[in-house]
Write a protein that holds these residues in place. Structure first.
Motif, PDB file in Angstrom:
ATOM      1  N   ARG A  17       0.758  -1.300   0.058  1.00  0.00           N
ATOM      2  CA  ARG A  17       0.113  -0.023  -0.142  1.00  0.00           C
ATOM      3  C   ARG A  17       0.761   1.277   0.111  1.00  0.00           C
ATOM      4  O   ARG A  17       1.980   1.078   0.435  1.00  0.00           O
ATOM      5  N   TYR A  18       0.439   2.266  -0.576  1.00  0.00           N
ATOM      6  CA  TYR A  18       1.054   3.624  -0.641  1.00  0.00           C
ATOM      7  C   TYR A  18       1.077   4.318   0.668  1.00  0.00           C
ATOM      8  O   TYR A  18       0.208   4.196   1.325  1.00  0.00           O
ATOM      9  N   SER A  19       2.119   4.845   1.138  1.00  0.00           N
ATOM     10  CA  SER A  19       2.302   5.605   2.405  1.00  0.00           C
ATOM     11  C   SER A  19       3.085   6.624   1.959  1.00  0.00           C
ATOM     12  O   SER A  19       4.016   6.723   1.262  1.00  0.00           O
ATOM     13  N   ALA A  22      -1.091  11.852   3.707  1.00  0.00           N
ATOM     14  CA  ALA A  22      -1.981  11.284   4.294  1.00  0.00           C
ATOM     15  C   ALA A  22      -3.408  10.993   3.604  1.00  0.00           C
ATOM     16  O   ALA A  22      -3.940   9.994   3.753  1.00  0.00           O
ATOM     17  N   GLU A  25      -3.200   7.591   1.977  1.00  0.00           N
ATOM     18  CA  GLU A  25      -2.389   6.470   2.751  1.00  0.00           C
ATOM     19  C   GLU A  25      -3.392   5.226   2.408  1.00  0.00           C
ATOM     20  O   GLU A  25      -4.604   5.336   2.509  1.00  0.00           O
ATOM     21  N   GLY A  26      -2.522   4.148   2.407  1.00  0.00           N
ATOM     22  CA  GLY A  26      -3.213   2.737   2.124  1.00  0.00           C
ATOM     23  C   GLY A  26      -3.647   2.513   0.653  1.00  0.00           C
ATOM     24  O   GLY A  26      -4.317   1.351   0.622  1.00  0.00           O
TER      25      GLY A  26
END
Length: 151
Positions: A17-19, A22, A25-26
């Motif tokens: 998942r992308y982080s 904000a 996120e996910g």
């Protein structure tokens, strides 16, 4: 008021998942995502995430950008700095699921590129800031809409 625009290019391995930002996120599905709102400083802000999923069949990413869209950063790695001249550049990026080759064409301005002029031998390409995927020699945008359909 003038908007603050930011483009983020990221690649993840299947199942990851992308982080980072904000608002995104996910995210784990390949595509283009846009956030419009206020920055932490209270300014109008537009952030666009181009998220690619790198799998065994994806070892080359091709992208077309203009000089005003530099620096070119992928996964927080600056592949081309601001001030890079127009031309074609090939860079390598290591990821946990394998190394990828990033082929970047830098143009003079933000001219529109015709997706149908891109070779069908490619599987994925980002043109004019949008991700396209080739399925059976027909280009689709990241939402699955054929480029022959009105956007």
């Amino acid at each position: 008021a003038e908007k603050y625009n930011q483009i983020i290019r990221a690649a993840v391995c299947p199942g990851d998942r992308y982080s980072g930002i904000a608002a995104f996120e996910g995210m784990s599905k390949e595509g283009d995502y846009k956030y419009e709102g206020l920055s932490v400083h209270g300014c109008d802000s537009v952030v666009t995430l181009h998220l690619l999923v790198v799998d065994g069949s994806t070892n080359t990413i091709k992208d077309v950008v203009s000089v005003d869209q530099l620096p070119y950063v992928l996964n927080d790695v600056e592949l081309l700095p601001a001030g890079t001249k127009e031309g074609q550049y090939t860079k390598q990026l290591s990821m946990p699921c394998g190394d990828i080759t990033v082929e970047i064409t830098v143009g003079v301005s933000s001219a529109i590129v015709d997706i149908n002029a891109v070779p069908n031998s490619l599987k994925k390409v980002v043109v004019n800031g949008r991700l396209y995927i080739n399925r059976n020699d027909e280009w689709y945008d990241a939402l699955g809409k054929s480029v022959n359909c009105p956007l």
